[in-house]
Write a protein that holds these residues in place. Sequence first.
Motif, PDB file in Angstrom:
ATOM      1  N   PRO A  49      54.896  47.651  35.147  1.00 10.17           N
ATOM      2  CA  PRO A  49      54.097  47.670  36.385  1.00 10.17           C
ATOM      3  C   PRO A  49      52.662  47.188  36.198  1.00 10.17           C
ATOM      4  N   SER A  50      52.143  46.518  37.196  1.00 12.19           N
ATOM      5  CA  SER A  50      50.754  46.079  37.214  1.00 12.19           C
ATOM      6  C   SER A  50      49.834  47.267  37.488  1.00 12.19           C
ATOM      7  N   THR A  51      48.648  47.218  36.910  1.00 11.47           N
ATOM      8  CA  THR A  51      47.628  48.248  37.186  1.00 11.47           C
ATOM      9  C   THR A  51      46.412  47.636  37.890  1.00 11.47           C
ATOM     10  N   CYS A  52      46.581  46.426  38.422  1.00  5.48           N
ATOM     11  CA  CYS A  52      45.442  45.671  38.960  1.00  5.48           C
ATOM     12  C   CYS A  52      44.738  46.370  40.130  1.00  5.48           C
ATOM     13  N   GLU A  53      45.497  46.915  41.053  1.00  2.00           N
ATOM     14  CA  GLU A  53      44.882  47.551  42.227  1.00  2.00           C
ATOM     15  C   GLU A  53      44.096  48.796  41.829  1.00  2.00           C
ATOM     16  N   ALA A  54      44.687  49.612  40.970  1.00  2.00           N
ATOM     17  CA  ALA A  54      43.975  50.812  40.501  1.00  2.00           C
ATOM     18  C   ALA A  54      42.761  50.423  39.674  1.00  2.00           C
ATOM     19  N   GLY A  55      42.876  49.312  38.939  1.00  2.00           N
ATOM     20  CA  GLY A  55      41.745  48.818  38.161  1.00  2.00           C
ATOM     21  C   GLY A  55      40.600  48.389  39.057  1.00  2.00           C
ATOM     22  N   TYR A  56      40.938  47.760  40.168  1.00  2.00           N
ATOM     23  CA  TYR A  56      39.903  47.340  41.114  1.00  2.00           C
ATOM     24  C   TYR A  56      39.166  48.552  41.683  1.00  2.00           C
ATOM     25  N   ASN A  57      39.881  49.635  41.887  1.00  2.00           N
ATOM     26  CA  ASN A  57      39.247  50.856  42.397  1.00  2.00           C
ATOM     27  C   ASN A  57      38.172  51.362  41.425  1.00  2.00           C
ATOM     28  N   VAL A  58      38.419  51.182  40.124  1.00  2.00           N
ATOM     29  CA  VAL A  58      37.426  51.571  39.118  1.00  2.00           C
ATOM     30  C   VAL A  58      36.167  50.730  39.289  1.00  2.00           C
ATOM     31  N   ALA A  59      36.351  49.415  39.475  1.00  2.00           N
ATOM     32  CA  ALA A  59      35.207  48.526  39.673  1.00  2.00           C
ATOM     33  C   ALA A  59      34.445  48.896  40.934  1.00  2.00           C
ATOM     34  N   GLU A  60      35.161  49.246  41.997  1.00  2.00           N
ATOM     35  CA  GLU A  60      34.506  49.649  43.253  1.00  2.00           C
ATOM     36  C   GLU A  60      33.570  50.834  43.045  1.00  2.00           C
ATOM     37  N   GLU A  61      34.001  51.779  42.221  1.00  2.00           N
ATOM     38  CA  GLU A  61      33.200  52.975  41.964  1.00  2.00           C
ATOM     39  C   GLU A  61      31.918  52.653  41.198  1.00  2.00           C
ATOM     40  N   LYS A  62      31.885  51.470  40.580  1.00  4.43           N
ATOM     41  CA  LYS A  62      30.725  51.069  39.787  1.00  4.43           C
ATOM     42  C   LYS A  62      30.024  49.863  40.410  1.00  4.43           C
ATOM     43  N   SER A  63      30.141  49.725  41.714  1.00  4.65           N
ATOM     44  CA  SER A  63      29.509  48.602  42.401  1.00  4.65           C
ATOM     45  C   SER A  63      27.993  48.692  42.277  1.00  4.65           C
ATOM     46  N   ILE A  64      27.335  47.542  42.350  1.00 10.07           N
ATOM     47  CA  ILE A  64      25.883  47.484  42.217  1.00 10.07           C
ATOM     48  C   ILE A  64      25.187  48.366  43.247  1.00 10.07           C
ATOM     49  N   GLU A  65      25.727  48.427  44.448  1.00 12.76           N
ATOM     50  CA  GLU A  65      25.114  49.250  45.494  1.00 12.76           C
ATOM     51  C   GLU A  65      25.053  50.719  45.065  1.00 12.76           C
TER      52      GLU A  65
END
Length: 348
Positions: A303-319
Amino acid sequence: MKVLLYFEGEKILAKSGIGRALDHQKRALSEVGIEYTLDADCTDYDILHINTYGINSHSMVNKAKKMGKKVIYHAHSTEEDFRNSFIGSNQISPLVKKYLVGLYSKADYLITPTPYSKDLLEGYGITVPIVSISNGIDLGRFKQSDEKEQKFKEYFNIKNNQKVIICVGLYFERKGIIDFVELARKFPEYRFIWFGHTPMYSIPKAIRTIVKEEHPENVEFPGYIKGDIIEGGYSAADLFFFPSYEETEGIVILEALASKQQVLVRDIPVYKGWLVDKLNCYMGRTNEEFAHLIEELVEKKIPSTCEAGYNVAEEKSIERIGHELKAVYEKVLANEVIEDNEKKHQEN
């Protein structure tokens, strides 16, 4: 509130993760409306936010202290991530640690990218308050783009159905460059591309030889490439494989996650608390494990983990990072650091 962002050797370090951290700080402060300057001669600032630890950085800290300014040190560097890098790094790393401790201890507050690096610094005996704040990620920059992906494919002449595995990093042993090349030998049918550059004179002969000569035909070292090509590569590749042995965070991982790329990393302590094996990435410990996972991931057998990985990046957004930095600045200016130190002393 006005902040002096100081970064020694900006041109030299621009190609590193620390260089990108400065760009992220500028963006983050702009997002939350904090005035900043990069002018080292400026005197009307309230806080010196310093990112580097060279001789000039040392002088900047002393100068700020004499002027009665608050100093926040962004502790990107540790003894652990200095080892296995430049020529002689292992021999002088204890001296580097001693120097860092002395320098960091002059600050009113320390910021470091992860809880792991915070634990390391506290283990050095540093008593200055420390908070972990991610270096952050510009989500918009790494959004999937057909145009960028096409530029990447054209630049590297990637054929249809050709499988591509990428990594981004300096030519350091600790980054896992030796393992990257060794694993490429096991998969001659895949292309392995290592983005990044380090001056050849500064790295050990064994690593120079690997980069310049002793690597299989399916491994490429195109050097430092920025902009559309690498951003397209992040999303167009079949796997982002980052076998680093030591990081304080790893901005390139956040870039891959923000690109919704499949990520495979070495299972090391720095990822504890934000990367989870088989949930938002895959992790391995040995080349045998990596070889198995590379084949399984590239051929999409697990299985891909790409979507859950993107959620991690969202939590660390520059804003979000901007608001966290602002909170630290306000605490330092309000002299709440003294209260933090007293509380820490009572706890001990």
